[in-house]
Design a protein around this motif. Structure first.
Motif, PDB file in Angstrom:
ATOM      1  N   ASP A   1       1.652   6.595  -6.973  1.00  0.00           N
ATOM      2  CA  ASP A   1       0.579   7.502  -7.393  1.00  0.00           C
ATOM      3  C   ASP A   1       1.014   8.958  -7.326  1.00  0.00           C
ATOM      4  OD1 ASP A   1      -1.068   5.397  -7.929  1.00  0.00           O
ATOM      5  OD2 ASP A   1      -2.113   5.489  -5.981  1.00  0.00           O
ATOM      6  N   ASP A   2       1.915   9.273  -6.416  1.00  0.00           N
ATOM      7  CA  ASP A   2       2.367  10.676  -6.273  1.00  0.00           C
ATOM      8  C   ASP A   2       3.298  11.083  -7.329  1.00  0.00           C
ATOM      9  OD1 ASP A   2       0.910  10.992  -4.003  1.00  0.00           O
ATOM     10  OD2 ASP A   2       2.555  10.474  -2.667  1.00  0.00           O
TER      11      ASP A   2
ATOM     12  N   ALA B   1       0.959   4.022  -2.981  1.00  0.00           N
ATOM     13  CA  ALA B   1       0.727   5.437  -2.690  1.00  0.00           C
ATOM     14  C   ALA B   1       1.895   6.282  -3.195  1.00  0.00           C
ATOM     15  CB  ALA B   1       0.529   5.649  -1.206  1.00  0.00           C
ATOM     16  N   LYS B   2       3.119   5.750  -3.055  1.00  0.00           N
ATOM     17  CA  LYS B   2       4.300   6.471  -3.537  1.00  0.00           C
ATOM     18  C   LYS B   2       4.310   6.545  -5.062  1.00  0.00           C
ATOM     19  CE  LYS B   2       8.396   4.674  -2.987  1.00  0.00           C
ATOM     20  NZ  LYS B   2       9.672   4.219  -2.397  1.00  0.00           N
TER      21      LYS B   2
ATOM     22  N   ALA C   1       0.835  -1.202   0.000  1.00  0.00           N
ATOM     23  CA  ALA C   1       0.000   0.000   0.000  1.00  0.00           C
ATOM     24  C   ALA C   1       0.871   1.254   0.000  1.00  0.00           C
ATOM     25  CB  ALA C   1      -0.927  -0.006   1.212  1.00  0.00           C
TER      26      ALA C   1
END
Length: 134
Positions: free
Chosen positions: A133-134, A130-131, A126
């Motif tokens: 997506d940034d 998330a990393k 996760a």
């Protein structure tokens, strides 16, 4: 100070209630199982009561049937619990085998990214998603 008294009441009330309650030793706990008397005729019920009360008119066949029912009622819950535990263990083994199969497939294809992903926990995946997506 009020919190302390409240905690004392919350802790001591169950202790005092246990002291006031009747003793558990007064209960009769049968260790030899139970019989199934639901679908019996009145004559069969009388014959069974005679055997359970150790009366002289008890027939050996009825006593054998009662003993068999009591033995089954003792063993059946343990057999069911064992089957459930065995089922869970087999399911976990299947999951582990699937994971090992994916690991071997990733090694065979020389895909280090997939191999690394197999070793990650859900939180790591996760965080990585998330990393990305940034």
């Amino acid at each position: 100070m009020r919190l302390r008294k409240l905690l004392q009441v919350l802790v001591l009330a169950p202790v005092l209630a246990c002291g006031i309650a009747p003793e558990a030793g007064a209960q009769i706990m049968k260790r030899d199982g139970f019989t199934i008397d639901f679908f019996r005729s009145p004559a069969e019920r009388r014959a069974r009561e005679a055997c359970e009360n150790n009366q002289s008119d008890c027939r050996p066949q009825v006593r054998a049937q009662i003993d068999q029912e009591k033995a089954i009622s003792l063993l059946l819950p343990w057999a069911i619990a064992g089957a459930i535990i065995l089922g869970i263990l087999l399911w976990l083994r299947k999951l582990e085998q699937q994971k090992l199969k994916k690991r071997r497939e990733a090694q065979r294809k020389h895909d280090p990214k997939a191999y690394k992903k197999l070793d990650q926990t859900k939180e790591d995946r996760a965080a990585e998603a998330a990393k990305d997506d940034d």
